[in-house]
Structure formats: structure tokens, C-alpha cells
Design a protein around this motif. Structure first.
Motif, PDB file in Angstrom:
ATOM      1  N   TRP A 364       0.834  -1.203   0.000  1.00 41.58           N
ATOM      2  CA  TRP A 364       0.000   0.000   0.000  1.00 41.58           C
ATOM      3  C   TRP A 364       0.869   1.252   0.000  1.00 41.58           C
ATOM      4  N   TRP A 365       1.875   1.278   0.849  1.00 46.86           N
ATOM      5  CA  TRP A 365       2.688   2.482   0.968  1.00 46.86           C
ATOM      6  C   TRP A 365       3.621   2.674  -0.227  1.00 46.86           C
ATOM      7  N   ALA A 366       4.102   1.603  -0.802  1.00 51.30           N
ATOM      8  CA  ALA A 366       4.888   1.742  -2.034  1.00 51.30           C
ATOM      9  C   ALA A 366       4.034   2.403  -3.113  1.00 51.30           C
ATOM     10  N   ALA A 367       2.755   2.017  -3.181  1.00 50.44           N
ATOM     11  CA  ALA A 367       1.836   2.597  -4.162  1.00 50.44           C
ATOM     12  C   ALA A 367       1.517   4.047  -3.829  1.00 50.44           C
ATOM     13  N   TYR A 368       1.325   4.354  -2.560  1.00 56.90           N
ATOM     14  CA  TYR A 368       0.961   5.716  -2.157  1.00 56.90           C
ATOM     15  C   TYR A 368       2.085   6.708  -2.460  1.00 56.90           C
ATOM     16  N   LEU A 369       3.325   6.257  -2.307  1.00 60.32           N
ATOM     17  CA  LEU A 369       4.472   7.127  -2.560  1.00 60.32           C
ATOM     18  C   LEU A 369       4.808   7.227  -4.045  1.00 60.32           C
ATOM     19  N   CYS A 370       4.264   6.324  -4.839  1.00 62.90           N
ATOM     20  CA  CYS A 370       4.456   6.367  -6.291  1.00 62.90           C
ATOM     21  C   CYS A 370       3.597   7.494  -6.874  1.00 62.90           C
ATOM     22  N   LYS A 371       4.135   8.218  -7.843  1.00 67.05           N
ATOM     23  CA  LYS A 371       3.439   9.396  -8.367  1.00 67.05           C
ATOM     24  C   LYS A 371       2.486   9.087  -9.519  1.00 67.05           C
ATOM     25  N   GLY A 372       2.508   7.872 -10.023  1.00 69.43           N
ATOM     26  CA  GLY A 372       1.695   7.555 -11.189  1.00 69.43           C
ATOM     27  C   GLY A 372       0.413   6.812 -10.874  1.00 69.43           C
ATOM     28  N   GLU A 373      -0.063   6.046 -11.841  1.00 72.27           N
ATOM     29  CA  GLU A 373      -1.284   5.263 -11.675  1.00 72.27           C
ATOM     30  C   GLU A 373      -1.023   4.035 -10.807  1.00 72.27           C
ATOM     31  N   VAL A 374      -2.069   3.609 -10.107  1.00 73.54           N
ATOM     32  CA  VAL A 374      -1.967   2.456  -9.210  1.00 73.54           C
ATOM     33  C   VAL A 374      -3.093   1.475  -9.508  1.00 73.54           C
ATOM     34  N   VAL A 375      -2.733   0.214  -9.687  1.00 72.89           N
ATOM     35  CA  VAL A 375      -3.714  -0.874  -9.791  1.00 72.89           C
ATOM     36  C   VAL A 375      -3.608  -1.711  -8.521  1.00 72.89           C
ATOM     37  N   TYR A 376      -4.740  -1.965  -7.870  1.00 65.98           N
ATOM     38  CA  TYR A 376      -4.728  -2.766  -6.645  1.00 65.98           C
ATOM     39  C   TYR A 376      -5.569  -4.024  -6.807  1.00 65.98           C
ATOM     40  N   PHE A 377      -5.281  -5.013  -5.947  1.00 68.10           N
ATOM     41  CA  PHE A 377      -5.998  -6.284  -5.975  1.00 68.10           C
ATOM     42  C   PHE A 377      -7.283  -6.151  -5.171  1.00 68.10           C
ATOM     43  N   SER A 378      -8.412  -6.080  -5.863  1.00 70.91           N
ATOM     44  CA  SER A 378      -9.695  -5.840  -5.190  1.00 70.91           C
ATOM     45  C   SER A 378     -10.239  -7.079  -4.486  1.00 70.91           C
ATOM     46  N   GLY A 379      -9.546  -8.205  -4.611  1.00 72.61           N
ATOM     47  CA  GLY A 379      -9.980  -9.411  -3.908  1.00 72.61           C
ATOM     48  C   GLY A 379      -9.545  -9.457  -2.457  1.00 72.61           C
ATOM     49  N   TYR A 380      -8.784  -8.438  -2.031  1.00 68.23           N
ATOM     50  CA  TYR A 380      -8.378  -8.366  -0.617  1.00 68.23           C
ATOM     51  C   TYR A 380      -9.115  -7.216   0.052  1.00 68.23           C
ATOM     52  N   PRO A 381      -9.728  -7.492   1.215  1.00 65.30           N
ATOM     53  CA  PRO A 381      -9.885  -8.815   1.828  1.00 65.30           C
ATOM     54  C   PRO A 381     -11.049  -9.574   1.208  1.00 65.30           C
ATOM     55  N   ARG A 382     -11.092 -10.862   1.462  1.00 69.14           N
ATOM     56  CA  ARG A 382     -12.172 -11.693   0.926  1.00 69.14           C
ATOM     57  C   ARG A 382     -13.491 -11.273   1.553  1.00 69.14           C
ATOM     58  N   ASP A 383     -14.505 -11.103   0.730  1.00 69.12           N
ATOM     59  CA  ASP A 383     -15.825 -10.712   1.223  1.00 69.12           C
ATOM     60  C   ASP A 383     -16.361 -11.744   2.204  1.00 69.12           C
ATOM     61  N   GLY A 384     -16.923 -11.262   3.312  1.00 68.03           N
ATOM     62  CA  GLY A 384     -17.490 -12.147   4.317  1.00 68.03           C
ATOM     63  C   GLY A 384     -16.475 -12.741   5.268  1.00 68.03           C
ATOM     64  N   SER A 385     -15.206 -12.391   5.119  1.00 68.72           N
ATOM     65  CA  SER A 385     -14.163 -12.937   5.991  1.00 68.72           C
ATOM     66  C   SER A 385     -14.010 -12.096   7.255  1.00 68.72           C
ATOM     67  N   ILE A 386     -13.191 -12.577   8.170  1.00 68.88           N
ATOM     68  CA  ILE A 386     -12.928 -11.831   9.405  1.00 68.88           C
ATOM     69  C   ILE A 386     -12.310 -10.479   9.075  1.00 68.88           C
ATOM     70  N   MET A 387     -11.308 -10.486   8.210  1.00 70.34           N
ATOM     71  CA  MET A 387     -10.676  -9.223   7.828  1.00 70.34           C
ATOM     72  C   MET A 387     -11.631  -8.347   7.043  1.00 70.34           C
ATOM     73  N   GLY A 388     -12.539  -8.972   6.312  1.00 69.03           N
ATOM     74  CA  GLY A 388     -13.530  -8.208   5.570  1.00 69.03           C
ATOM     75  C   GLY A 388     -14.415  -7.371   6.473  1.00 69.03           C
ATOM     76  N   GLY A 389     -14.590  -7.827   7.709  1.00 67.59           N
ATOM     77  CA  GLY A 389     -15.379  -7.074   8.675  1.00 67.59           C
ATOM     78  C   GLY A 389     -14.596  -5.983   9.371  1.00 67.59           C
ATOM     79  N   LYS A 390     -13.294  -5.981   9.188  1.00 68.49           N
ATOM     80  CA  LYS A 390     -12.433  -4.990   9.840  1.00 68.49           C
ATOM     81  C   LYS A 390     -11.866  -3.973   8.862  1.00 68.49           C
ATOM     82  N   LEU A 391     -12.077  -4.174   7.582  1.00 68.49           N
ATOM     83  CA  LEU A 391     -11.539  -3.288   6.557  1.00 68.49           C
ATOM     84  C   LEU A 391     -12.658  -2.823   5.639  1.00 68.49           C
ATOM     85  N   LYS A 392     -12.835  -1.526   5.558  1.00 66.70           N
ATOM     86  CA  LYS A 392     -13.807  -0.924   4.645  1.00 66.70           C
ATOM     87  C   LYS A 392     -13.038  -0.467   3.411  1.00 66.70           C
ATOM     88  N   LYS A 393     -13.327  -1.061   2.270  1.00 67.69           N
ATOM     89  CA  LYS A 393     -12.524  -0.813   1.072  1.00 67.69           C
ATOM     90  C   LYS A 393     -12.516   0.657   0.662  1.00 67.69           C
TER      91      LYS A 393
END
Length: 405
Positions: A364-393
Motif C-alpha cells: 500500500w505504501w509503495a503505491a501511495y508514494l508512487c506518483k503515477g497510476e496504481v492498480v490494486y488487488f480488489s480481492g483483498y480482503p475476501r468478502d465475508g471474511s474476518i478481515m472483511g469485517g475490519k476493513l472498509k474498502k
């Protein structure tokens, strides 16, 4: 007989007076308490609207912004942007509030102190409980810097590897013993961010009378993105790291014998611990597969010319076995950063023209410090998972980043 009549007559005459007195008392009670109720309900309605909840529930309802102090719960008055202290069993009357909107309850931690004249040189302090690894440290420190800026506080910090990686400015570094001794005094309170990656707006209105310890992970751009230039400046890599990263990128471009006008796209591939430890799988840390990288690499290959993909990874075998195939299909170039420290790899990714993320705070931070376009993996976190309940995309990924999976 006459005496008995007089006694009865007096009783009849006194009844209206008693009823009248009771009526007047009840009206006075309503008059006294009504402003208090209206003020609490108004504060509560504003708080609940900010949090997207329904009204007409207890002021200490779940979801209401609160700060835990050593003396009780501090509930945020979002009408006047002033914290209001809520104590269990506090007797509220029309005189319970002063002209500033504070509840005048016993042991209020701020009323007496803020009434005293403060010396101009005195600076309230703010710090953060450092935990986990560098990517998490960066979220915590960024949130601290932003909160200090909003509340006019001085920042202090306990030992962290970040001090050897970045040129942090205007932050006092203490050793572990000094930090613990300083923050255990009575004039400190703890602000807990709550869920790992869900923005807590209560951080905008920290109490004006106490030093604050930030506790939690603060994994949201909403804490600090409003002052991104300052955050990027604070997270400037020390010259030694920058120089190594420049050499690594230069060698990568030379290795594929491409023109100097090459478009460098950094790719972070996280494998290692997140694959081996079943904890991550159970909690929803799904790892992007080759199809994700194929889509992301195709996007940049079609959009830009002379593209070279530079990969930083802790899973070099998997990356070469899969990304080389993708590069061959696309007819593009891919090279790998090897033998560097994590901070040098992060600096190299940040220096790239564009960035393809994997998952995790390092990525995340490597992307934030980059000045250009960013593509991220939208499969994280998995929907309905424990982390999914702790992270609002919406709180974790910036709105202009491009999600793929």
C-alpha cells in the motif's frame, strides 16, 4: 360536631392548594430538564447522522464516536466540535452545561485545566503505540502527524525502524524507557481507532486539555490524505536508501536494453509468510494469482510505450514461473529486484512511474508514494471474511486507484 366539620372543611380547602403545588413543581421540573434533553438529543442526532445510524437511541449507543480516558468515556459533541464527558449515573440538570458545551460533572478531566491560563510555550503532546512492521508503522505515524497538525500538538515517538529509513521531521524520538515514563503520567488519555481499516472521524476533535496516545492501526487514507505533500515529505527515504534504489532501477532498465524513455511499472508480489501461515487464509488474506497480474500488466502495456515491469517480491520462484509467462504473452519486459533490503525495494517501487500492488501495508505504501497510476488487488480482503469485517474498502483504497482481480 362543629370541630369535626371544621377539620373536614379545612381538608377540602387544602386539597386544591396541594394539587396546585404539585402541578407547579412538575412544570418547573419539565422546564429545567427540557433544555438538557433537547441538547443531548441534538448532539446525538448529529453524531448518528455522521455515522449513518438512526436517531432516538441512547447517547452511548454503539457507533457513537467515543474516547476512553482513565476517568470514563469521552463522547464527542460534534455540534460545537468540543468533547463532552459522559459519566454513568451523572445527574443532568439545566446547570450541567457551561457556556462552552461541557458537562459540569465531578472529575471532568478538562474543565478545570482549560479554565487555567496556559503558558504560550506549552505544547500538548501526541504519540502512537508502535506495533507490527514497517507498513503498519507508516500508517500509525502518518495518522499521528495529521492529528498533531489538526490539534496543534507536538509529536513524540518510541523506537521504530522508520527512524533509520526516513527523514522524519518535527518528531521527537525517545528511547523506550523515556517514552513509557512520559506516557504513563496522569495527563495522558488513549484514543483507540477501533477497527483496523475503518476511518474513525472522532480523531478530528481530540480533547483540548490532555496529551493523547493513539492506539490502533489507522489503515485509512482518510486520516492523512488531506495533507499528502507533507506526508510524502516526511516519508522521504534517507540518501543512502535512495541511492541504492536508483542504482537498482537503473540496472533493471539496462538489463533489458530498452530506450531511456522507458515507462517503469513497479510490481509488488507478496508471497512467503502469507502463503505458509494458515492464519492469513482463515482471516481473508486472499493472495492475487497470475490472472490478476496478467490483467494489470495488460492495462499498462496497452496504455504506455516502452514498458518495463520491475518486480519486488518475497516469492521469487513463483514470480518468475508466472510473470515471465505473462511477459512473453504480452511481448514485454520483466526484471526482478533481488538482494536488497525491504526499504530499498520499497523506495525503488515508489520511484517507478506506475505501480501494481499485491496486498498488505508494505504494498500500500509503495503505491501511495508512487506518483503515477496504481492498480490494486480488489480481492483483498475476501468478502465475508474476518478481515472483511475490519476493513472498509472505501476507507482503505484511494478512490482513483484502479481495482482488478
Amino acid at each position: 360536631m362543629r370541630l369535626a366539620w371544621c377539620h373536614t372543611n379545612l381538608g377540602l380547602r387544602r386539597r386544591p392548594a396541594i394539587l396546585y403545588t404539585l402541578l407547579i413543581s412538575f412544570m418547573m421540573l419539565v422546564y429545567v430538564l427540557a433544555p438538557v434533553n433537547r441538547r443531548i438529543e441534538h448532539q446525538q442526532d448529529v453524531i448518528l447522522k455522521e455515522n449513518g445510524e438512526s436517531s432516538h437511541s441512547s447517547i452511548t449507543t454503539t457507533g457513537t464516536p467515543k474516547i476512553r480516558t482513565r476517568m470514563g468515556w469521552m463522547v464527542i459533541n460534534t455540534v460545537n466540535k468540543i468533547p463532552v464527558v459522559q459519566y454513568r449515573g451523572a445527574e443532568l440538570t439545566n446547570k450541567s452545561f457551561d457556556e462552552r458545551g461541557w458537562l459540569n460533572v465531578k472529575n471532568n478531566p478538562c474543565v478545570e485545566e482549560t479554565n487555567k491560563p496556559q503558558p504560550e510555550s506549552k505544547c500538548l503532546q501526541i504519540t502512537v503505540e508502535i506495533q507490527s512492521r514497517m507498513g503498519n508503522h507508516m500508517f500509525m505515524v502518518a495518522a499521528m502527524i495529521a492529528a498533531a497538525n489538526m490539534s496543534g500538538r507536538c509529536s513524540i515517538i518510541s523506537p521504530t525502524p522508520m527512524l533509520k529509513v526516513f527523514n522524519l521531521q518535527n518528531i521527537t524520538a525517545l528511547n523506550k524507557g523515556e517514552w513509557k515514563k512520559t506516557t504513563t503520567k496522569s495527563n495522558w488519555l488513549i484514543f483507540d481507532s477501533g477497527k483496523i481499516a475503518v476511518y474513525n472521524p472522532a480523531v478530528r476533535v481530540l480533547p483540548t486539555c490532555k496529551n493523547v496516545i493513539l492506539r490502533g492501526f489507522f489503515q485509512s487514507w482518510k486520516y492523512f490524505h488531506h495533507m499528502k505533500p507533507e506526508i510524502v515529505k516526511q516519508f522521504t527515504f534517507i540518501p543512502k536508501v535512495q541511492e541504492k534504489a536508483k542504482i537498482a532501477l537503473s540496472n533493471a532498465v539496462k538489463a533489458v536494453k530498452i530506450a531511456k524513455t522507458a515507462t517503469v511499472v513497479g510490481i509488488h508480489v507478496r508471497r512467503g509468510d502469507i502463503i505458509k501461515d494458515p492464519f492469513y487464509k482463515r482471516h481473508g488474506f486472499d493472495v492475487p494469482d497470475a490472472r490478476y497480474f496478467f490483467k494489470a500488466m495488460t492495462y499498462f502495456q496497452k496504455k504506455y510505450s516502452n514498458v518495463v515491469f520491475v518486480v519486488a517480491t518475497n516469492g521469487i520462484e513463483w514470480s518468475k514461473a508466472n510473470l515471465n509467462v505473462v511477459a512473453n504473452i504480452l511481448g514485454t519486459n520483466v526484471v526482478y529486484l533481488q538482494g536488497n533490503s525491504p526499504e530499498v525495494d520499497m523506495a525503488a517501487l515508489a520511484m517507478s512511474d506506475h505501480m501494481i500492488m499485491s496486498l498488505g501495508t508494505y504494498s500500500w505504501w509503495a503505491a501511495y508514494l508512487c506518483k503515477g497510476e496504481v492498480v490494486y488487488f480488489s480481492g483483498y480482503p475476501r468478502d465475508g471474511s474476518i478481515m472483511g469485517g475490519k476493513l472498509k474498502k472505501a476507507d482503505y483504497y484511494l478512490p482513483y486507484w484502479i481495482g482488478m482481480k
